[in-house]
Design an enzyme around this catalytic site. Sequence first.
Site, short mmCIF file in Angstrom:
data_model
loop_
_atom_site.label_atom_id
_atom_site.label_comp_id
_atom_site.label_asym_id
_atom_site.label_seq_id
_atom_site.Cartn_x
_atom_site.Cartn_y
_atom_site.Cartn_z
N ASP A 13 -45.00 -25.82 79.69
CA ASP A 13 -44.60 -24.63 80.42
C ASP A 13 -44.72 -24.99 81.90
O ASP A 13 -45.35 -26.00 82.24
CB ASP A 13 -45.52 -23.46 80.05
CG ASP A 13 -45.15 -22.18 80.79
OD1 ASP A 13 -43.94 -21.90 80.94
OD2 ASP A 13 -46.06 -21.47 81.23
N LEU A 14 -44.15 -24.19 82.78
CA LEU A 14 -44.14 -24.53 84.20
C LEU A 14 -45.17 -23.73 84.99
O LEU A 14 -46.20 -24.26 85.42
CB LEU A 14 -42.74 -24.31 84.77
CG LEU A 14 -42.54 -24.61 86.26
CD1 LEU A 14 -42.87 -26.06 86.58
CD2 LEU A 14 -41.12 -24.27 86.68
N ASP A 15 -44.90 -22.44 85.17
CA ASP A 15 -45.75 -21.60 85.99
C ASP A 15 -47.15 -21.47 85.38
O ASP A 15 -47.30 -21.07 84.23
CB ASP A 15 -45.15 -20.19 86.13
CG ASP A 15 -43.79 -20.22 86.82
OD1 ASP A 15 -43.54 -21.18 87.56
OD2 ASP A 15 -43.00 -19.29 86.61
N THR A 21 -47.30 -21.30 90.78
CA THR A 21 -46.30 -20.37 91.34
C THR A 21 -46.59 -18.93 90.94
O THR A 21 -45.87 -18.02 91.35
CB THR A 21 -44.89 -20.74 90.87
OG1 THR A 21 -44.88 -20.78 89.44
CG2 THR A 21 -44.46 -22.09 91.41
N LYS A 49 -46.73 -12.82 81.98
CA LYS A 49 -46.74 -14.28 81.83
C LYS A 49 -45.91 -14.70 80.62
O LYS A 49 -46.10 -14.20 79.52
CB LYS A 49 -48.18 -14.80 81.67
CG LYS A 49 -48.94 -14.91 82.97
CD LYS A 49 -50.28 -15.60 82.75
CE LYS A 49 -51.00 -15.83 84.07
NZ LYS A 49 -52.29 -16.54 83.84
N SER A 118 -39.61 -23.57 79.78
CA SER A 118 -40.03 -22.50 80.68
C SER A 118 -39.02 -21.36 80.72
O SER A 118 -37.81 -21.58 80.61
CB SER A 118 -40.20 -23.07 82.10
OG SER A 118 -40.37 -22.03 83.04
N ALA A 119 -39.51 -20.15 80.91
CA ALA A 119 -38.65 -18.98 81.05
C ALA A 119 -38.03 -18.92 82.45
O ALA A 119 -37.08 -18.18 82.68
CB ALA A 119 -39.44 -17.71 80.79
N LYS A 149 -39.79 -16.10 75.13
CA LYS A 149 -41.02 -16.20 74.37
C LYS A 149 -41.56 -14.79 74.09
O LYS A 149 -41.43 -13.93 74.97
CB LYS A 149 -42.07 -17.01 75.15
CG LYS A 149 -41.58 -18.41 75.53
CD LYS A 149 -42.53 -19.05 76.56
CE LYS A 149 -41.99 -20.35 77.09
NZ LYS A 149 -42.84 -20.91 78.16
N GLU A 173 -49.41 -24.49 77.32
CA GLU A 173 -49.04 -23.13 77.69
C GLU A 173 -50.21 -22.36 78.30
O GLU A 173 -51.35 -22.54 77.89
CB GLU A 173 -48.57 -22.36 76.45
CG GLU A 173 -47.09 -22.28 76.27
CD GLU A 173 -46.42 -21.33 77.25
OE1 GLU A 173 -47.12 -20.63 78.01
OE2 GLU A 173 -45.17 -21.30 77.26
N ASP A 174 -49.89 -21.49 79.26
CA ASP A 174 -50.94 -20.65 79.85
C ASP A 174 -50.77 -19.17 79.48
O ASP A 174 -51.55 -18.34 79.92
CB ASP A 174 -50.96 -20.78 81.37
CG ASP A 174 -49.81 -20.04 82.03
OD1 ASP A 174 -48.68 -20.07 81.49
OD2 ASP A 174 -50.02 -19.43 83.10
#
Length: 215
Positions: A13-15, A21, A49, A118-119, A149, A173-174
């Site tokens: 995942d990104l953020d 971010t 999130k 990522s979304a 997601k 994932e966070d």
Amino acid sequence: MINYTTVKAVIFDLDGVLVDTAIYHFQAWSRLAAQLGYSFSLDDNEQLKGVSRVESLELILKWAGLEKSEQEKAQLLQQKNQWYLELIEQLSPAQLLPGSLALLQRLREKDILIALGSASKNALSILQKTEIVGYFDALIDGNAVQASKPDPEVFLKGSEALTIQPRYCLVLEDAQAGIDAAKAAQMRVIGVGKPENLTGADALVEDLSELVDRF
């Protein structure tokens, strides 16, 4: 327990996992919510999130007790994204979270494939600004999927793009929605962040620096 020797691909995942971010999303949503007469909290932000931009707006409108036309929603989404893009202009490698670069380098050394799941519809720009885009073998972002997601689409597309079966993929994932999506995709998943916010993961870490020596 995760057997790291069987991992052939890692999907990030990104953020909140690779790059910090989340504060920029919070600031942009807070500004939009204030415009709508709603006080947006950190607890509210936690519920967004891993959720798409459209669904995030729907939640904020619901919390605020407001109804908007499709045209008005489109304008609000455009405004939020404009504010967010202005905020991330300042992004640089300094915003990479602890262990991000070291883990990407280790995976590359071990010939383990790397994908983004990522979304975010701004993922490519963020990866370029933080100078890590070259580590990725596949980029699956909000522009490439129809369902957000906890639907597993983003991770299944990552697996397909890498030509690696889901059972050999490890997701980082966070967000709870992301953990649920990874499990629905029949992948192993590590939750990154505070344990009280994440359930159902195969393992939990505070940040990616804890994972570097496991590969």
